[in-house]
Each structure stands twice: as structure tokens, then as C-alpha cells.
Design an enzyme around this catalytic site. Sequence first.
Site, short mmCIF file in Angstrom:
data_model
loop_
_atom_site.label_atom_id
_atom_site.label_comp_id
_atom_site.label_asym_id
_atom_site.label_seq_id
_atom_site.Cartn_x
_atom_site.Cartn_y
_atom_site.Cartn_z
CB ILE A 163 -7.46 7.29 -21.76
CG1 ILE A 163 -7.68 6.28 -20.62
CG2 ILE A 163 -6.50 8.39 -21.32
CD1 ILE A 163 -6.46 5.55 -20.15
CB ALA A 241 -0.46 5.01 -23.48
NE ARG A 242 0.73 -0.65 -19.55
CZ ARG A 242 0.03 0.06 -18.64
NH1 ARG A 242 0.16 1.36 -18.58
NH2 ARG A 242 -0.76 -0.52 -17.79
CG ASP A 266 3.30 8.47 -16.12
OD1 ASP A 266 4.00 8.81 -15.15
OD2 ASP A 266 2.25 7.80 -16.00
CD GLU A 271 6.69 1.66 -16.42
OE1 GLU A 271 6.00 1.35 -15.43
OE2 GLU A 271 6.22 2.26 -17.39
CG HIS A 290 3.37 3.62 -14.72
ND1 HIS A 290 3.58 2.45 -15.42
CD2 HIS A 290 2.03 3.84 -14.82
CE1 HIS A 290 2.44 1.99 -15.91
NE2 HIS A 290 1.48 2.82 -15.56
N GLY A 292 0.33 8.05 -13.93
CA GLY A 292 -0.97 8.35 -14.57
C GLY A 292 -2.17 8.07 -13.68
C1 MLT Z 1 -3.22 1.29 -15.84
O1 MLT Z 1 -2.96 0.55 -16.78
O2 MLT Z 1 -4.37 1.43 -15.44
C2 MLT Z 1 -2.12 2.06 -15.17
O3 MLT Z 1 -0.89 1.56 -15.52
C3 MLT Z 1 -2.39 2.16 -13.75
C4 MLT Z 1 -1.38 1.93 -12.70
O4 MLT Z 1 -0.42 2.66 -12.55
O5 MLT Z 1 -1.58 1.01 -11.93
#
Ligand code: MLT
Length: 325
Positions: A163, A241-242, A266, A271, A290, A292
Site C-alpha cells: 500500500i 492502516a490500523r 479511517d 471500532e 474504516h 479504506g
Molecule cells: C483490510 O485489512 O484489508 C481492511 O481492513 C479491509 C476491510 O475493511 O475489510
Amino acid sequence: MTMSICLEKKMKPFIVVSDGFDKSLFEELRKVDGLDVYPKSKVTPEELSLLLPKVNALVIRSATNVTGELLDKAPNLKYVIRAGEGTDNIDKKLCAAKGVKVSNTPGANNNSAAEHAFALMFTVLRSTAQAHQTMKEGKWEKSKFVGYELWKKKIGIVGFGRIGKILATRLQGFEPNIMFYDPFCNDWDIPNVKKVDNIDELFKNSDIITIHVPLSDKTRNLVDKKLLGLMKKDAIIVNAARGGVVNESDIYDALKAGKIAGAGFDVFESEPPRADFKLKELDNFVMTPHLGASTAEAQLRVGEMCITQLQDFFLHNKLVNEVKA
Ligand code: MLT
């Protein structure tokens, strides 16, 4: 005849998709001969709990946590597919101990994730979300929203995996000065990019910082008070990302005190965020739930990979894209 059909149906692996799936692909998945797919592509935790005793495979996104509690209720579970990249919501050690295989769909949503980081950058740089809100309230506050350009900025990318690299490639039109911190990456072929060995250097010198590392014991709270304290006063940071990689309490303090210009997230420590989530009170903080990977294109690619991987696993005895503990 009826009996044999029943027996055949009973033998089919029972698949539950818990957190959403591309609509047309879900219908395709349901038609796969040899798989018994629960007819809903999104289930509530209560529904899931009732289905767990007979489930053989779970297809999840970030909303379902595969914990000890879930695994205890699912004695017939053989396979978990993370329809996406990050597997931090799966207790992989416990899965391994219980013989449950885990895989993900690497690469499928990476472009969307990189583009979402872009969206957050622009939203923070130009306060588009805040300006939109004021216009909805009937205001015209033209002089309040003076932003920053992206052109020729120093961009710090924390984590230069797939990414991070896509983002660096897409950024080229902005003639950026990109630096990245990633002890595991020694190989790239993208212009205007240099590696820094010390994360402090990245935080001190960047105008825009973007996070692209997974959540692990090593990255939890990686961006804390100390690193945020090194940032320039007019710098911004985005995290698509996380949650948990950037300490939320520390970034709240930095934004509140005006030590940095803005932030866009995001992803969150919890969450959805808990009721006492303070960042939402700040004008220089923007947030999305979230999103992304939430594009039509990414969900198609992810869904196609899930269907193939389910067939590989149950019908061809092949485990593709395994994620080990
Ligand atoms: C991921 O890790 O690919 C993302 O969190 C995707 C998602 O939202 O499922």
C-alpha cells in the site's frame, strides 16, 4: 432420492459470510456446487452466535473478531477467510492450536486503501469535510478555511509494503519528496523516494505523514507522544492502516494543543469508537468509518478471491494465501 439429496446437502461445507460481500458475487458464491452458503451476506452478532455451532468456514471483514469465545462456539470451524488484508482481528495462534486455517486476500484492496489515504490527506489539507458541514448549516465561511497544497510536499510514509508503494507511485504527479521508514524494505523502484533508518527523522521532516503498517505487538502505539512531539506545527498525519498504531489519547493532546495542524483517521482503537471518543470533538480532526477497502472495485476483487479460495479449500484440498500465526 430425497434422502440422498438431504445427505449430500448435509455433507456440504457450511459457509457464513458475516461482514458483507459484493451483491452479485454473493449470488455467484451461493450457486457454487458443493458449498452450502448461508443466504445472508451480513449477519448480526446474535445471528452469528446461533450459526457458529454448525459453521465450517467464515468469511469476515473487520467487524467480526475471531476470538477464543467465538472459536469455542464453533467446534466445526475449519477455515476463516479475511476478505481483505489485515488479520489482527483473528486470534491466529488459537486458530492454529484448534486446527482452523486462516487466509486473506492479499493485494485485492490495496489500491483502494492507498486512495483512501489520499482522500484523507486532501480532506485534512483543505478542510473539505468541515467546510461542507458549515454550508449544510447555511453558513458561508470562506475566510475560515485556508488550507495547504500537496504539491512538492515532504511526505513521510511509515511502512513501505504494497500500500505504501502504491501511494508513492500515485503521488508522483505532485512532485513529492517522499521518505519512508520500513526496516524490512530495501528494494523499490519509484522516483522521489528515499529510505530513512530512523523514524524520528521522518517525523521531524515530513509535512504529511501517512501510516501503512499492520497492527502487531511491535506497532501498537508506535506513534505516541514522543513521535508526535517531533512533528512540525503545520504538519498533518493520516491513518488508514490500523487503529491502535497511533495512540489516540496522545494525538488528541497534540491536536488540542495545536502542536500539529490536523489529522485524518479511517481506523480506530475500538471500532466503532467508544462513547467517550474525544477526538470527534476536535475541528482539526476528520474521520471515516474504516472505509479504506470499501469501493466497488476492491470488493469485486476481494470477493472473487474469496470464492476461489473457498473452492480451493473445500473442493480441491488446497489452501491459498495462508496466514500463519
Ligand atoms: C483490510 O485489512 O484489508 C481492511 O481492513 C479491509 C476491510 O475493511 O475489510
